[in-house]
Design a protein around this motif. Structure first.
Motif, PDB file in Angstrom:
ATOM      1  N   ASP A  98       0.845  -1.189   0.103  1.00  0.00           N
ATOM      2  CA  ASP A  98      -0.012   0.101   0.133  1.00  0.00           C
ATOM      3  C   ASP A  98       0.989   1.178   0.088  1.00  0.00           C
ATOM      4  O   ASP A  98       1.928   1.404   0.669  1.00  0.00           O
ATOM      5  CB  ASP A  98      -0.928  -0.095   1.146  1.00  0.00           C
ATOM      6  CG  ASP A  98      -1.846   1.191   1.341  1.00  0.00           C
ATOM      7  OD1 ASP A  98      -2.344   1.408   0.001  1.00  0.00           O
ATOM      8  OD2 ASP A  98      -2.275   1.688   2.195  1.00  0.00           O
ATOM      9  N   ALA A  99       0.381   2.287  -0.769  1.00  0.00           N
ATOM     10  CA  ALA A  99       1.121   3.688  -0.696  1.00  0.00           C
ATOM     11  C   ALA A  99      -0.053   4.494  -1.350  1.00  0.00           C
ATOM     12  O   ALA A  99      -0.926   4.225  -1.961  1.00  0.00           O
ATOM     13  CB  ALA A  99       2.321   3.450  -1.477  1.00  0.00           C
ATOM     14  N   ASP A 100       0.093   5.871  -1.062  1.00  0.00           N
ATOM     15  CA  ASP A 100      -0.578   6.692  -1.516  1.00  0.00           C
ATOM     16  C   ASP A 100      -0.259   7.260  -3.256  1.00  0.00           C
ATOM     17  O   ASP A 100      -1.190   7.561  -3.809  1.00  0.00           O
ATOM     18  CB  ASP A 100      -0.712   7.975  -0.694  1.00  0.00           C
ATOM     19  CG  ASP A 100      -1.494   7.760   0.556  1.00  0.00           C
ATOM     20  OD1 ASP A 100      -2.727   7.601   0.564  1.00  0.00           O
ATOM     21  OD2 ASP A 100      -0.879   7.408   1.609  1.00  0.00           O
ATOM     22  N   ILE A 101       1.059   7.299  -3.136  1.00  0.00           N
ATOM     23  CA  ILE A 101       1.552   7.425  -4.642  1.00  0.00           C
ATOM     24  C   ILE A 101       2.967   6.568  -4.758  1.00  0.00           C
ATOM     25  O   ILE A 101       3.697   6.391  -3.809  1.00  0.00           O
ATOM     26  CB  ILE A 101       1.609   8.845  -4.898  1.00  0.00           C
ATOM     27  CG1 ILE A 101       2.083   9.134  -6.395  1.00  0.00           C
ATOM     28  CG2 ILE A 101       2.669   9.484  -4.100  1.00  0.00           C
ATOM     29  CD1 ILE A 101       1.941  10.626  -7.009  1.00  0.00           C
ATOM     30  N   TYR A 102       3.074   5.986  -5.926  1.00  0.00           N
ATOM     31  CA  TYR A 102       4.322   5.246  -6.036  1.00  0.00           C
ATOM     32  C   TYR A 102       5.216   6.115  -7.284  1.00  0.00           C
ATOM     33  O   TYR A 102       4.852   6.950  -7.791  1.00  0.00           O
ATOM     34  CB  TYR A 102       3.927   4.019  -6.794  1.00  0.00           C
ATOM     35  CG  TYR A 102       3.149   3.037  -5.678  1.00  0.00           C
ATOM     36  CD1 TYR A 102       3.581   2.181  -5.012  1.00  0.00           C
ATOM     37  CD2 TYR A 102       1.811   3.616  -5.856  1.00  0.00           C
ATOM     38  CE1 TYR A 102       2.727   1.428  -4.431  1.00  0.00           C
ATOM     39  CE2 TYR A 102       0.851   2.857  -5.164  1.00  0.00           C
ATOM     40  CZ  TYR A 102       1.223   1.374  -4.424  1.00  0.00           C
ATOM     41  OH  TYR A 102       0.534   0.852  -3.640  1.00  0.00           O
ATOM     42  N   ILE A 103       6.600   5.741  -7.168  1.00  0.00           N
ATOM     43  CA  ILE A 103       7.466   6.189  -8.276  1.00  0.00           C
ATOM     44  C   ILE A 103       8.132   4.825  -8.814  1.00  0.00           C
ATOM     45  O   ILE A 103       8.670   4.200  -7.847  1.00  0.00           O
ATOM     46  CB  ILE A 103       8.405   7.375  -7.897  1.00  0.00           C
ATOM     47  CG1 ILE A 103       9.127   7.878  -9.236  1.00  0.00           C
ATOM     48  CG2 ILE A 103       9.220   6.838  -6.964  1.00  0.00           C
ATOM     49  CD1 ILE A 103       9.878   8.992  -8.937  1.00  0.00           C
TER      50      ILE A 103
END
Length: 215
Positions: free
Chosen positions: A137-142
């Motif tokens: 889980d993450a709010d935004i990834y790179i």
């Protein structure tokens, strides 16, 4: 109740660590050819360098075990500084990397990874070794690997494609793209600030500093 945190899922190879630069050096040694003969414009699996079927895994094993690949790569320009600033503002940094695909060398891969992160002062709360990054889980990834970018987008995750030669010509293009860490940092910060607003939480007084109320 524990305060919800904004999580930034960060890939390492090709995003924070200059994987292809180091692999070019290693492959030059492996094949006995000058680095100048190996193009910098590569795709996933390095076929442009004449990699034979099933050879990539052997080159990768050599790079990790004999050249300490994961602890010797140069950082990509701006990566450590941007991550430090975001972390100082209150973003939870979650490293998500797939480095455990060589059997019986997991301890080596993990220890080199931790050593590299500490050496370059890259802060993180979580260190996840995962192939299927959409399960973390993450709010935004790179991310830079095209297959991972597609997988995250298909799972309705917000992901920044970090530009290099392996993903430059994605079709259709990714929804979000950053050509350097200045662009990536600003994209993350905008979404972090929107997250703080939506939860009635104070914003940092300036980039790289946590709000005084939380000190």
């Amino acid at each position: 109740m524990k305060e919800k945190q904004f999580v930034f899922g960060v890939d390492l190879d090709g995003v924070c660590a200059d994987f292809y630069k180091k692999m070019r050096e290693v492959y030059s040694d492996w094949k006995g050819v000058p680095q100048e003969a190996l193009t910098k414009e590569v795709s996933y699996g390095l076929p442009e360098w004449g990699t034979l079927p099933d050879e990539y895994s052997r080159v990768h094993r050599f790079a990790v075990t004999q050249r300490e690949l994961f602890s010797s790569m140069d950082p990509i320009k701006g990566a450590a500084q941007s991550i430090r600033r975001l972390g100082s503002e209150g973003v939870r940094i979650r490293i998500i990397t797939h480095r455990l695909f060589i059997r019986h060398f997991h301890e080596t891969a993990v220890s080199q990874t931790v050593r590299w992160l500490d050496h370059h002062a890259i802060p993180y709360w979580d260190l996840c070794f995962m192939r299927d990054k959409d399960l973390v889980d993450a709010d935004i990834y790179i991310e830079d690997t095209e297959a991972n970018i597609r997988c995250l987008q298909d799972a309705d995750k917000e992901v920044i494609a970090f530009t290099n030669s392996t993903n430059r010509n994605m079709s259709p293009p990714p929804k979000l793209r950053a050509n350097d860490w200045n662009e990536a940092e600003e994209m993350v910060r905008q979404r972090y600030y929107a997250f703080l607003d939506s939860h009635g939480m104070p914003k940092p007084e300036a980039p790289g500093h946590v709000p005084s109320q939380t000190l």
